[in-house]
Scaffold this active site. Sequence first.
Site, mmCIF file in Angstrom:
data_model
loop_
_atom_site.group_PDB
_atom_site.id
_atom_site.type_symbol
_atom_site.label_atom_id
_atom_site.label_comp_id
_atom_site.label_asym_id
_atom_site.label_seq_id
_atom_site.Cartn_x
_atom_site.Cartn_y
_atom_site.Cartn_z
ATOM 1 C CB SER A 1 -3.066 7.888 15.542
ATOM 2 O OG SER A 1 -3.505 9.223 15.589
ATOM 3 C CD GLU B 1 -8.614 13.001 15.576
ATOM 4 O OE1 GLU B 1 -7.797 12.083 15.808
ATOM 5 O OE2 GLU B 1 -8.962 13.301 14.421
ATOM 6 N N GLY C 1 0.839 -1.211 0.000
ATOM 7 C CA GLY C 1 0.000 0.000 0.000
ATOM 8 C C GLY C 1 0.859 1.240 0.000
ATOM 9 C CE LYS D 1 -6.047 5.922 14.459
ATOM 10 N NZ LYS D 1 -6.882 6.069 13.360
ATOM 11 C CG ASN E 1 -9.784 7.934 15.009
ATOM 12 O OD1 ASN E 1 -8.689 7.824 15.548
ATOM 13 N ND2 ASN E 1 -9.946 7.813 13.718
HETATM 14 P P1 2AM Z 1 -3.800 1.425 -5.545
HETATM 15 O O1 2AM Z 1 -2.656 2.375 -5.546
HETATM 16 O O2 2AM Z 1 -3.603 0.268 -6.466
HETATM 17 O O3 2AM Z 1 -5.148 2.119 -5.741
HETATM 18 C C1 2AM Z 1 -4.816 3.476 -0.392
HETATM 19 O O4 2AM Z 1 -5.906 3.698 -1.220
HETATM 20 C C2 2AM Z 1 -4.093 2.210 -0.765
HETATM 21 O O5 2AM Z 1 -5.018 1.118 -0.758
HETATM 22 C C3 2AM Z 1 -3.464 2.236 -2.134
HETATM 23 O O6 2AM Z 1 -2.215 1.613 -2.028
HETATM 24 C C4 2AM Z 1 -4.440 1.438 -2.993
HETATM 25 O O7 2AM Z 1 -3.846 0.771 -4.072
HETATM 26 C C5 2AM Z 1 -4.912 0.423 -1.991
HETATM 27 N N1 2AM Z 1 -6.213 -0.141 -2.354
HETATM 28 C C6 2AM Z 1 -7.411 0.493 -2.324
HETATM 29 N N2 2AM Z 1 -8.394 -0.356 -2.680
HETATM 30 C C7 2AM Z 1 -7.811 -1.537 -2.950
HETATM 31 C C8 2AM Z 1 -8.296 -2.797 -3.362
HETATM 32 N N3 2AM Z 1 -9.604 -3.019 -3.542
HETATM 33 N N4 2AM Z 1 -7.409 -3.796 -3.532
HETATM 34 C C9 2AM Z 1 -6.096 -3.560 -3.341
HETATM 35 N N5 2AM Z 1 -5.568 -2.403 -2.944
HETATM 36 C C10 2AM Z 1 -6.406 -1.396 -2.745
#
Ligand code: 2AM
Length: 484
Positions: free
Chosen positions: A131, A192, A12, A185, A189
């Site tokens: 956080s 917060e 990610g 967590k 929040n």
């Molecule tokens: P991406 O860059 O391929 O969109 C924050 O959005 C992170 O979560 C990003 O690294 C994004 O990857 C990933 N992400 C969001 N939805 C996803 C999904 N359904 N499957 C895999 N990665 C996901």
Amino acid sequence: MAEPKADIALIGLAVMGQNLILNMNDHGFVVCAYNRTTEKVDQFLANEAKGTKVIGAKSLQEMVGKLKSPRRVMMLVKAGQAVDDFIKQLVPLLEKGDIIIDGGNSEYQDTKRRVEELDKQGLYFVGSGVSGGEEGARYGPSLMPGGNPKAWPHIKDIFQLISAKANGEPCCDWVGEEGAGHFVKMVHNGIEYGDMQLIGEAYHLMRDTLKLSHEEMSKVLDDWNKGELDSFLIEITRDILKYQDKDGSYLVEQIRDSAGQKGTGKWTAIAALEYGMPVTLIGESVFARCLSSLKEERVQASKVLKGPATSEYKGDKKEFIEHIRKALYASKIISYAQGFMLMREAASVYKWNLNYGGIALMWRGGCIIRSIFLGNIKAAFDKNPKLSNLLLDKFFSDAIHNCQDSWRTVVAAGATLGVPTPAFSTALAFYDGYRSERLPANLIQAQRDYFGAHTYELLSQPGKFVHTNWTGHGGNVSASTYLA
Ligand code: 2AM
């Protein structure tokens, strides 16, 4: 195949993920980066991670192959389906004893399920609250890991090294089993939301009842930030209040007064209702945001519904500012006491062994609610780890006793002048309720028994439920005998 060399993998590559990787790299760990959209891996290695020891992978298989054993895989992806999808793909690639960590904003119930499912396959799952936003992730977040305790010895070093420090101590410790990390967590929040609402009410009173200028309000917050209220949120509010646009006007007054929310405050309020804990201040803060977002309705209503003739406070301004400070401090104590009540109840339902002082320390630095105040909470739990309620610790009861006259003055003034103080008010109502030996619930019980034969207990015979035939013509049968 080359010798595996990465200490941990991170999936990610949004800002939080990238910054956590760079933070780990700074502390000497070799991180393998992966992202669903694999071009981001190349971009990251060629830009932000250039010149570091970070390595990349273009498939999960390649990523796993580059990891030392036991393999540690951390995900910072969108909460929900994406987490389950990655787990499904990772399981066949991993071996018993490997660890999967979810650092996203997942719901604690999902984390509980994942811990249980993966444990059956010999994999250790951790759900960790992270956080502190982008800056925290890069230079020291507050980390709240929970889940399978067998994972902790293998991730403790990395987590505690990259976390924020408060007086040299890491703002990261093992929270507890199952979804405990994500639960804590979530409460963070919620708190917060409460802290922000309290500061909002103080600003509202200073602006509308005292008619202070933005420079004056900023100066007040600057003063507050040197004492008991010393915190990140007070500090940034001081700067926000005096921030001028290019044309010299104060930017804050140009922002539409309709608050957004992503849901974690709401989850905390839902958990409070579910466990029957009166976490009123967070609940009220969520509702205050809801009310604020009815902007168009409010504009219409403001033309019809009248308030008092004036909203201007006629007394001594300096004195009233100090009353507001004390009202804020007392309300904040109530909010944290309520948050800890909720955690205590969830811990008892789920049989989590929560370390409350440790939680206060985790929030002491790195995160949005970081403050001096959390050091006082830590001290209270250090003094008495079995403390049943924060309000019963002498430091906090003394503080409330010292603030309560001011607190009552502010709530009364808000009501008289027509300026809403939902969080200050609900905190005071909670305080007066909590310290009452007798509440009017005897009458509620009588009413319930009168119209629905729901029975009641007598003070003299707790545990024994009886029914009275209040009118003489109802039956003598109690509801419990015919209602399931
Ligand atoms: P991406 O860059 O391929 O969109 C924050 O959005 C992170 O979560 C990003 O690294 C994004 O990857 C990933 N992400 C969001 N939805 C996803 C999904 N359904 N499957 C895999 N990665 C996901």
